[in-house]
Scaffold this motif. Structure first.
Motif, PDB file in Angstrom:
ATOM      1  N   VAL A 132      44.639  47.848  43.335  1.00 19.64           N
ATOM      2  CA  VAL A 132      43.373  47.607  42.831  1.00 19.64           C
ATOM      3  C   VAL A 132      43.037  46.224  42.615  1.00 19.64           C
ATOM      4  O   VAL A 132      43.577  45.544  42.061  1.00 19.64           O
ATOM      5  N   LEU A 133      41.937  45.817  43.259  1.00 21.08           N
ATOM      6  CA  LEU A 133      41.266  44.381  43.118  1.00 21.08           C
ATOM      7  C   LEU A 133      40.110  44.294  42.340  1.00 21.08           C
ATOM      8  O   LEU A 133      39.122  45.235  42.445  1.00 21.08           O
ATOM      9  N   GLY A 134      40.108  43.558  41.561  1.00 19.54           N
ATOM     10  CA  GLY A 134      38.997  43.379  40.593  1.00 19.54           C
ATOM     11  C   GLY A 134      38.014  42.154  40.758  1.00 19.54           C
ATOM     12  O   GLY A 134      38.721  41.093  41.035  1.00 19.54           O
ATOM     13  N   VAL A 135      36.860  42.315  40.576  1.00 23.00           N
ATOM     14  CA  VAL A 135      35.863  41.205  40.828  1.00 23.00           C
ATOM     15  C   VAL A 135      34.888  41.118  39.520  1.00 23.00           C
ATOM     16  O   VAL A 135      34.194  41.938  39.307  1.00 23.00           O
ATOM     17  N   ILE A 136      35.164  40.031  38.778  1.00 27.40           N
ATOM     18  CA  ILE A 136      34.474  39.954  37.486  1.00 27.40           C
ATOM     19  C   ILE A 136      33.940  38.583  37.400  1.00 27.40           C
ATOM     20  O   ILE A 136      34.620  37.443  37.630  1.00 27.40           O
ATOM     21  N   PRO A 137      32.706  38.320  36.896  1.00 22.13           N
ATOM     22  CA  PRO A 137      32.210  36.910  36.545  1.00 22.13           C
ATOM     23  C   PRO A 137      32.696  36.345  35.210  1.00 22.13           C
ATOM     24  O   PRO A 137      33.086  37.025  34.525  1.00 22.13           O
ATOM     25  N   GLU A 138      32.739  35.068  35.410  1.00 25.02           N
ATOM     26  CA  GLU A 138      33.449  34.251  34.288  1.00 25.02           C
ATOM     27  C   GLU A 138      32.531  34.755  32.920  1.00 25.02           C
ATOM     28  O   GLU A 138      33.324  35.114  31.785  1.00 25.02           O
ATOM     29  N   ALA A 139      31.308  35.082  32.985  1.00 24.30           N
ATOM     30  CA  ALA A 139      30.460  35.316  31.898  1.00 24.30           C
ATOM     31  C   ALA A 139      30.723  36.507  31.450  1.00 24.30           C
ATOM     32  O   ALA A 139      30.603  37.072  30.188  1.00 24.30           O
ATOM     33  N   LEU A 140      31.169  37.620  32.266  1.00 28.51           N
ATOM     34  CA  LEU A 140      31.720  39.091  31.736  1.00 28.51           C
ATOM     35  C   LEU A 140      32.947  38.914  31.480  1.00 28.51           C
ATOM     36  O   LEU A 140      33.402  39.961  30.832  1.00 28.51           O
ATOM     37  N   ALA A 179      38.145  41.712  30.912  1.00 26.19           N
ATOM     38  CA  ALA A 179      38.903  41.921  32.122  1.00 26.19           C
ATOM     39  C   ALA A 179      40.027  42.703  32.090  1.00 26.19           C
ATOM     40  O   ALA A 179      40.977  42.405  31.178  1.00 26.19           O
ATOM     41  N   HIS A 180      40.563  43.418  33.254  1.00 30.64           N
ATOM     42  CA  HIS A 180      41.572  44.211  33.227  1.00 30.64           C
ATOM     43  C   HIS A 180      42.865  43.367  33.413  1.00 30.64           C
ATOM     44  O   HIS A 180      42.961  42.712  34.563  1.00 30.64           O
ATOM     45  N   PRO A 181      43.995  43.499  32.456  1.00 28.12           N
ATOM     46  CA  PRO A 181      45.231  42.693  32.644  1.00 28.12           C
ATOM     47  C   PRO A 181      46.106  42.792  33.684  1.00 28.12           C
ATOM     48  O   PRO A 181      47.126  42.210  34.185  1.00 28.12           O
ATOM     49  N   GLY A 182      46.055  44.241  34.349  1.00 28.42           N
ATOM     50  CA  GLY A 182      47.003  44.897  34.887  1.00 28.42           C
ATOM     51  C   GLY A 182      46.867  45.035  36.526  1.00 28.42           C
ATOM     52  O   GLY A 182      47.471  45.808  37.036  1.00 28.42           O
ATOM     53  N   LEU A 183      45.872  44.430  36.891  1.00 32.60           N
ATOM     54  CA  LEU A 183      45.295  44.678  38.392  1.00 32.60           C
ATOM     55  C   LEU A 183      46.260  44.072  39.390  1.00 32.60           C
ATOM     56  O   LEU A 183      46.830  43.169  39.087  1.00 32.60           O
ATOM     57  N   THR A 184      46.086  44.481  40.700  1.00 33.52           N
ATOM     58  CA  THR A 184      46.922  44.014  41.695  1.00 33.52           C
ATOM     59  C   THR A 184      46.455  42.666  41.869  1.00 33.52           C
ATOM     60  O   THR A 184      47.208  41.600  42.251  1.00 33.52           O
ATOM     61  N   GLU A 185      45.202  42.443  42.107  1.00 34.48           N
ATOM     62  CA  GLU A 185      44.536  41.282  42.036  1.00 34.48           C
ATOM     63  C   GLU A 185      43.090  41.203  41.300  1.00 34.48           C
ATOM     64  O   GLU A 185      42.288  42.285  41.023  1.00 34.48           O
ATOM     65  N   LEU A 186      42.897  40.059  40.651  1.00 31.45           N
ATOM     66  CA  LEU A 186      41.582  39.997  39.777  1.00 31.45           C
ATOM     67  C   LEU A 186      40.986  38.496  40.049  1.00 31.45           C
ATOM     68  O   LEU A 186      41.573  37.471  40.239  1.00 31.45           O
ATOM     69  N   HIS A 187      39.945  38.591  40.611  1.00 33.80           N
ATOM     70  CA  HIS A 187      38.993  37.402  41.202  1.00 33.80           C
ATOM     71  C   HIS A 187      37.862  37.245  40.140  1.00 33.80           C
ATOM     72  O   HIS A 187      37.111  38.011  39.880  1.00 33.80           O
ATOM     73  N   VAL A 188      38.021  36.233  39.687  1.00 36.27           N
ATOM     74  CA  VAL A 188      36.938  35.721  38.662  1.00 36.27           C
ATOM     75  C   VAL A 188      35.774  34.722  39.396  1.00 36.27           C
ATOM     76  O   VAL A 188      36.330  33.756  39.923  1.00 36.27           O
ATOM     77  N   VAL A 189      34.754  35.032  39.132  1.00 35.37           N
ATOM     78  CA  VAL A 189      33.704  34.327  40.222  1.00 35.37           C
ATOM     79  C   VAL A 189      32.542  33.801  39.212  1.00 35.37           C
ATOM     80  O   VAL A 189      32.799  34.102  38.131  1.00 35.37           O
ATOM     81  N   ALA A 190      31.888  33.023  39.752  1.00 33.19           N
ATOM     82  CA  ALA A 190      30.729  32.258  38.689  1.00 33.19           C
ATOM     83  C   ALA A 190      29.546  33.081  38.469  1.00 33.19           C
ATOM     84  O   ALA A 190      29.101  33.150  37.700  1.00 33.19           O
ATOM     85  N   SER A 191      29.069  34.108  39.507  1.00 29.63           N
ATOM     86  CA  SER A 191      27.951  34.776  39.066  1.00 29.63           C
ATOM     87  C   SER A 191      27.827  36.323  39.489  1.00 29.63           C
ATOM     88  O   SER A 191      29.020  36.620  40.423  1.00 29.63           O
ATOM     89  N   MET A 192      26.885  36.999  39.028  1.00 28.99           N
ATOM     90  CA  MET A 192      26.871  38.405  39.581  1.00 28.99           C
ATOM     91  C   MET A 192      26.548  38.449  40.998  1.00 28.99           C
ATOM     92  O   MET A 192      27.248  39.331  41.852  1.00 28.99           O
ATOM     93  N   HIS A 193      26.066  37.705  41.579  1.00 28.07           N
ATOM     94  CA  HIS A 193      25.753  37.359  42.887  1.00 28.07           C
ATOM     95  C   HIS A 193      26.968  37.289  43.882  1.00 28.07           C
ATOM     96  O   HIS A 193      27.209  37.871  44.848  1.00 28.07           O
TER      97      HIS A 193
END
Length: 194
Positions: free
Chosen positions: A60-68, A74-88
């Motif tokens: 499971v790969l998650g993508v979440i903006p820093e603001a959210l 943010a899910h702590p147990g994902l295979t990968e978590l990508h933290v990005v700057a914006s919803m775009h």
């Protein structure tokens, strides 16, 4: 198809079948060896999807903006978590990582993500399958709206056919396997005097 992006609610909704659908989708994707891409949250239907896929041995790969990150937890147990700057950036990365898209029940964010990815398909920016998991008729009004948009001349029938729909994850993934994108371009109807 290796990775499927799932758009769904950060709330659980009022119908217990939405939770079941999220869990079944996560399990089905894992059993088929398909990685899950989603919004990275640890709440609502989003958590159920991720937890069920992980429990079934999936990635499971998650993508979440820093603001959210804090707000949606943010899910702590994902295979990968990508933290990005914006919803775009979130939507762009989810689209880049994915080979197909499924919308489960959700609210405005789910609808916005689905509409954007469908618009990109209509414009020819991608040729990936898109589908609705129509749990207990949740997406009946949306399907009716799209049919009306065709009838009123705002959407081509070929573009309308790009949005597949099923009531079970296995059936929707089977539709994806046989998907062929339409070979028409976006059109602008030209009328005299315009």
């Amino acid at each position: 198809m290796k990775r499927v992006c799932v758009f769904l609610g950060s709330n659980p909704g009022r119908n217990h079948r939405y939770l079941e659908a999220a869990r079944n989708t996560g399990r089905e994707l894992a059993h088929r060896g398909l990685d899950v891409v989603y919004g990275g949250s640890n709440v609502g239907l989003m958590r159920e999807l991720a937890d069920s896929a992980l429990a079934a041995g999936g990635k499971v790969l998650g993508v979440i903006p820093e603001a959210l990150k804090q707000k949606e937890i943010a899910h702590p147990g994902l295979t990968e978590l990508h933290v990005v700057a914006s919803m775009h950036e979130r939507k762009a990365l989810m689209a880049e990582l994915s080979d197909a898209f499924i919308a489960l029940p959700g609210g405005l964010g789910t609808l916005e993500e689905l509409c954007e990815i469908l618009t990109w398909a209509q414009l020819g920016f991608h040729k990936k399958p898109c589908g609705l998991l129509d749990v207990d008729g949740y997406y009946g009004p949306l399907n009716a709206f799209l049919d009306q948009a065709v009838g009123e001349g705002f959407v081509m029938a070929a573009h309308r056919s790009m949005l597949l729909s099923a009531t079970a994850p296995a059936a929707l993934l089977d539709l994806f396997a046989g998907y062929t994108p339409p070979s028409v371009d976006k059109w602008i109807e030209k009328r005299q005097g315009l």
